[in-house]
Design a protein around this motif. Structure first.
Motif, PDB file in Angstrom:
ATOM      1  N   GLN A  19      42.275  39.614 -67.047  1.00  0.00           N
ATOM      2  CA  GLN A  19      41.165  39.545 -67.076  1.00  0.00           C
ATOM      3  C   GLN A  19      40.682  39.270 -65.948  1.00  0.00           C
ATOM      4  O   GLN A  19      39.477  38.824 -65.445  1.00  0.00           O
ATOM      5  N   TYR A  20      41.647  39.725 -64.727  1.00  0.00           N
ATOM      6  CA  TYR A  20      40.630  39.439 -63.489  1.00  0.00           C
ATOM      7  C   TYR A  20      40.807  40.824 -62.876  1.00  0.00           C
ATOM      8  O   TYR A  20      40.260  41.294 -61.881  1.00  0.00           O
ATOM      9  N   LYS A  21      40.813  42.219 -63.349  1.00  0.00           N
ATOM     10  CA  LYS A  21      40.822  43.098 -63.084  1.00  0.00           C
ATOM     11  C   LYS A  21      39.156  43.530 -62.397  1.00  0.00           C
ATOM     12  O   LYS A  21      39.866  44.948 -61.226  1.00  0.00           O
ATOM     13  N   ASP A  22      38.215  43.344 -62.702  1.00  0.00           N
ATOM     14  CA  ASP A  22      37.003  43.342 -62.274  1.00  0.00           C
ATOM     15  C   ASP A  22      36.916  42.709 -60.969  1.00  0.00           C
ATOM     16  O   ASP A  22      36.259  43.348 -60.298  1.00  0.00           O
ATOM     17  N   GLY A  23      37.629  41.931 -60.560  1.00  0.00           N
ATOM     18  CA  GLY A  23      37.253  41.242 -59.609  1.00  0.00           C
ATOM     19  C   GLY A  23      38.317  42.526 -57.980  1.00  0.00           C
ATOM     20  O   GLY A  23      38.087  41.764 -57.486  1.00  0.00           O
ATOM     21  N   ILE A  24      39.377  43.161 -58.438  1.00  0.00           N
ATOM     22  CA  ILE A  24      40.048  44.352 -57.211  1.00  0.00           C
ATOM     23  C   ILE A  24      38.798  45.214 -57.572  1.00  0.00           C
ATOM     24  O   ILE A  24      39.545  46.829 -56.620  1.00  0.00           O
ATOM     25  N   LYS A  25      37.415  45.697 -57.730  1.00  0.00           N
ATOM     26  CA  LYS A  25      37.876  46.809 -58.848  1.00  0.00           C
ATOM     27  C   LYS A  25      37.115  47.701 -57.375  1.00  0.00           C
ATOM     28  O   LYS A  25      36.650  49.070 -57.164  1.00  0.00           O
ATOM     29  N   ASP A  26      36.872  46.846 -56.146  1.00  0.00           N
ATOM     30  CA  ASP A  26      35.917  47.375 -54.888  1.00  0.00           C
ATOM     31  C   ASP A  26      37.299  47.885 -54.272  1.00  0.00           C
ATOM     32  O   ASP A  26      37.298  48.488 -52.405  1.00  0.00           O
ATOM     33  N   ILE A  27      38.573  47.632 -53.944  1.00  0.00           N
ATOM     34  CA  ILE A  27      39.329  47.641 -52.949  1.00  0.00           C
ATOM     35  C   ILE A  27      40.156  49.220 -53.477  1.00  0.00           C
ATOM     36  O   ILE A  27      40.385  49.834 -54.381  1.00  0.00           O
ATOM     37  N   LYS A  28      39.845  50.148 -52.280  1.00  0.00           N
ATOM     38  CA  LYS A  28      40.128  51.477 -51.789  1.00  0.00           C
ATOM     39  C   LYS A  28      41.508  51.639 -51.323  1.00  0.00           C
ATOM     40  O   LYS A  28      41.851  50.505 -50.602  1.00  0.00           O
TER      41      LYS A  28
END
Length: 136
Positions: free
Chosen positions: A40-49
């Protein structure tokens, strides 16, 4: 202190690693593992590289309950008693820890990291970007 509000935190994910023991601090760790974030929080880490550093706030879920006698403690690497707020002990009034981890890779809801100082199954409360201090 008049207002003693209590807070309830729900983990956003958990640490996964195969280490039997971990170093006491991320700054001396080379242990790799994964931060498994609830979908449910997957979109919250989308910019971590990869190659970034992240700050991970977690719960010392295996620490015994805190007592007033633990306000001063003697860390194993220091030859003196210190106040709990000047050391990184897992025995704290609020069992919250913070580590700066190196991101190795990310896929879907899993962030592979290095410098873990957390046990397998440690609840993750939050992730924040690591920002270098710059003088203005």
């Amino acid at each position: 202190m008049e207002n003693k509000t209590e807070f309830i935190f729900k983990p956003i994910g958990y640490v996964r690693n195969k280490s039997v023991s971990v170093p006491r601090h991320w700054s001396v760790s080379d242990i790799e593992g994964e931060l498994v974030i609830d979908s449910q929080y997957k979109d919250g880490i989308k910019d971590i590289k990869a190659k970034e550093k992240i700050c991970v706030i977690f719960c010392f879920h295996k620490s015994p309950p805190f007592s007033q006698e633990k306000l001063t403690q003697k860390p194993p690497h220091i030859d003196a008693e210190k106040g709990v707020f000047s050391i990184c002990s897992p025995y704290r009034p609020n069992p919250i820890g913070l580590s700066v981890l190196e991101v190795l890779e990310k896929s879907e809801n899993v962030i592979k990291v290095r410098r873990l100082d957390m046990l397998d199954g440690t609840p993750i409360l939050d992730i924040k970007p690591y920002v270098e201090y710059k003088e203005f």
